[in-house]
Design an enzyme around this catalytic site. Structure first.
Site, mmCIF file in Angstrom:
data_model
loop_
_atom_site.group_PDB
_atom_site.id
_atom_site.type_symbol
_atom_site.label_atom_id
_atom_site.label_comp_id
_atom_site.label_asym_id
_atom_site.label_seq_id
_atom_site.Cartn_x
_atom_site.Cartn_y
_atom_site.Cartn_z
ATOM 1 N N HIS A 244 0.832 -1.205 0.000
ATOM 2 C CA HIS A 244 0.000 0.000 0.000
ATOM 3 C C HIS A 244 0.867 1.256 0.000
ATOM 4 C CE1 HIS A 244 -2.844 -3.018 1.585
ATOM 5 N NE2 HIS A 244 -3.766 -2.271 1.009
ATOM 6 N N ASP B 226 -4.407 -6.242 -7.844
ATOM 7 C CA ASP B 226 -4.603 -5.467 -6.626
ATOM 8 C C ASP B 226 -4.765 -4.001 -7.041
ATOM 9 O OD1 ASP B 226 -4.870 -4.977 -3.920
ATOM 10 O OD2 ASP B 226 -3.046 -6.059 -3.362
#
Length: 468
Positions: free
Chosen positions: A291, A364
């Site tokens: 992230h 993702d």
């Protein structure tokens, strides 16, 4: 004169017989490829005629009504299933799954196809105008909801019904998804049954419990209107310094994670929700959080085959429908130094060719630091598609969602992405939506509390928490 009568006596039965046979042929389905009355075939092999519109409507109704079994309490419209089955039995032309897929594909524009290859997210408890535009004008086929979108049960049902209503006029129903893993990664409202982190109940090593958790989770998600769950997590927690996975993993042993993960996947599937195995090819040994930045692992293929890939291989052998690919760099495996999510060697080479996976590949989130620090959203989206990704995730920003859509369209027009590559992905997406009988039928808010948080479901959660 007698000769004329004799000839007439011979020819009359023949004439009558030919007429009868000709009449029968018009009442039977003996036309090529099961065409109906009033239809023909053009030079491209497409049907035309008086029933063409009806045929399209039957295809769409088949997609709306094709529900799977074992959907759990209160799920599915049994009458519509029976009606649809009766319609199919009465129909003179029965289509194979491949025929249905090709029928949908042939009617879709390039823009509709590319829209199916995007999944988007947004902020807020109500869908903003930007989301409506992405669904209606950009034909986006999938939406993901996060905690930032969930206030309570009634609000969530209304939001999902609103999203489905936006999709009216698009060729395929929406995928409505969430990450409902349990533990800290839970998106359902407080009324729903909540399970501990995977690592907690995974210590029981009970495949029955894993299956039950998956089934309960799916039944409750369906009650709210979801049809896809980004679970199970098949990463093996092999690095204690790994904070992005941690207790989201089912365990530290490859075989145990494989057994529990497959059981959980089957429970979700039998509950009527599409499971997504993640994060391929394995996120359990990373230290950097993708992230924030791009993790790098020095593993070679021998290491992956003997450890990280074991749960994924098992799940694929057991019929996994969808795989999420992670943003992780493997410099000792890929010649081009790009993350797995952008790598043809990982997606097409390892996942598709070596492991034999032919389901839907989803990336993702492309707005994570692992991608955004090194690539623009347009280039990342195009690279992902070229690598073999079927659905590109862009979970936050409206402008970036539009940019990704337009970049893929432009790449097709320029020849960088072959049209065959787009069709390949859309075929898989159509097949997945047909298999699970996805529908834009609104959820019934009045029945929510007959399904979620029931005593039976809480009993499964108590077992998971070890409260028995």
């Amino acid at each position: 004169m007698r000769y004329i009568y004799r000839v007439f006596a011979i020819l009359l039965p023949l004439f009558l017989g030919i007429s009868i046979l000709s009449g029968c042929s018009y009442g039977r389905m003996d036309t090529p490829d099961g065409l109906k009355d009033g239809q023909g075939v053009d030079q491209d092999g497409k049907t035309f005629g008086s029933d063409s519109d009806k045929s399209e409507g039957q295809q769409e109704q088949g997609l709306e009504d094709a529900k799977q079994d074992d959907l759990g309490p209160g799920q599915g419209d049994h009458q519509s299933q029976n009606d649809n089955a009766q319609d199919q039995g009465d129909s003179p032309a029965l289509f194979s799954l491949e025929d249905k897929i090709e029928e949908y594909l042939s009617r879709m524009t390039l823009e509709e196809k590319v829209g199916q290859m995007l999944i988007i997210g947004f902020d807020g408890f109500e869908a903003p105008a930007a989301v409506k535009e992405m669904i209606q004008n950009y034909h986006v086929g999938s939406v993901i909801l996060f905690s930032r979108n969930v206030k309570d049960s009634m609000q969530l049902v209304n939001l999902i019904n609103q999203l489905k209503a936006f999709n009216e006029g698009n060729p395929l129903p929406l995928i409505i998804s969430a990450d409902q893993e349990g533990g800290k990664v839970s998106r359902l409202p407080k009324d729903a049954t909540h399970f501990p982190p995977n690592l907690v109940w995974g210590k029981n090593n009970s495949t029955q419990l894993a299956y039950d958790i998956g089934k309960v989770t799916a039944v409750e998600m369906r009650a709210y209107g979801f049809n896809l769950n980004f679970a199970p997590v098949l990463d093996i927690w092999s690095n204690p310094q790994n904070t992005v996975i941690g207790d989201r993993a089912l365990g530290t042993d490859p075989d145990a994670v494989a057994q529990l993960g497959v059981a959980l996947m089957k429970g979700l599937r039998d509950g009527g929700v599409i499971p997504v195995i993640k994060h391929f090819p394995g996120h359990g040994d990373t230290v950097v959080d993708s992230h924030v930045d791009l993790p790098t692992l020095s593993h070679d293929m021998q290491r992956l085959r003997s450890f990280e890939l074991i749960p994924f291989k098992r799940a694929i052998e057991e019929g996994a429908d969808m795989v999420m690919v992670a943003h992780i760099l493997f410099p000792n495996i890929t010649q081009e130094k790009v993350p797995a999510s952008l790598s043809p060697e990982i997606i097409t080479g390892v996942l598709r060719q070596e492991l034999g996976f032919d389901g839907v590949v989803i990336s993702d989130d492309m707005e994570m630091g692992a991608i955004q620090k090194y690539y623009g959203i347009e280039e990342a989206a195009v690279r992902a598609v070229l690598a073999g990704t079927d659905i590109v995730s862009i979970c936050h920003t409206y402008e970036k969602q539009k940019q990704a859509f337009e970049a893929i369209i432009q790449a097709v027009h320029s020849g960088r992405i072959p049209m065959e590559r787009i069709d390949e992905s859309v075929r898989r997406i159509i097949a997945l939506k047909l298999k699970y009988g996805l529908s834009d039928q609104p959820a019934d808010a009045s029945s929510i509390f007959m399904v979620v948080g029931t005593e039976e479901h809480r009993a499964v959660a108590n077992e998971a928490w070890g409260r028995e």
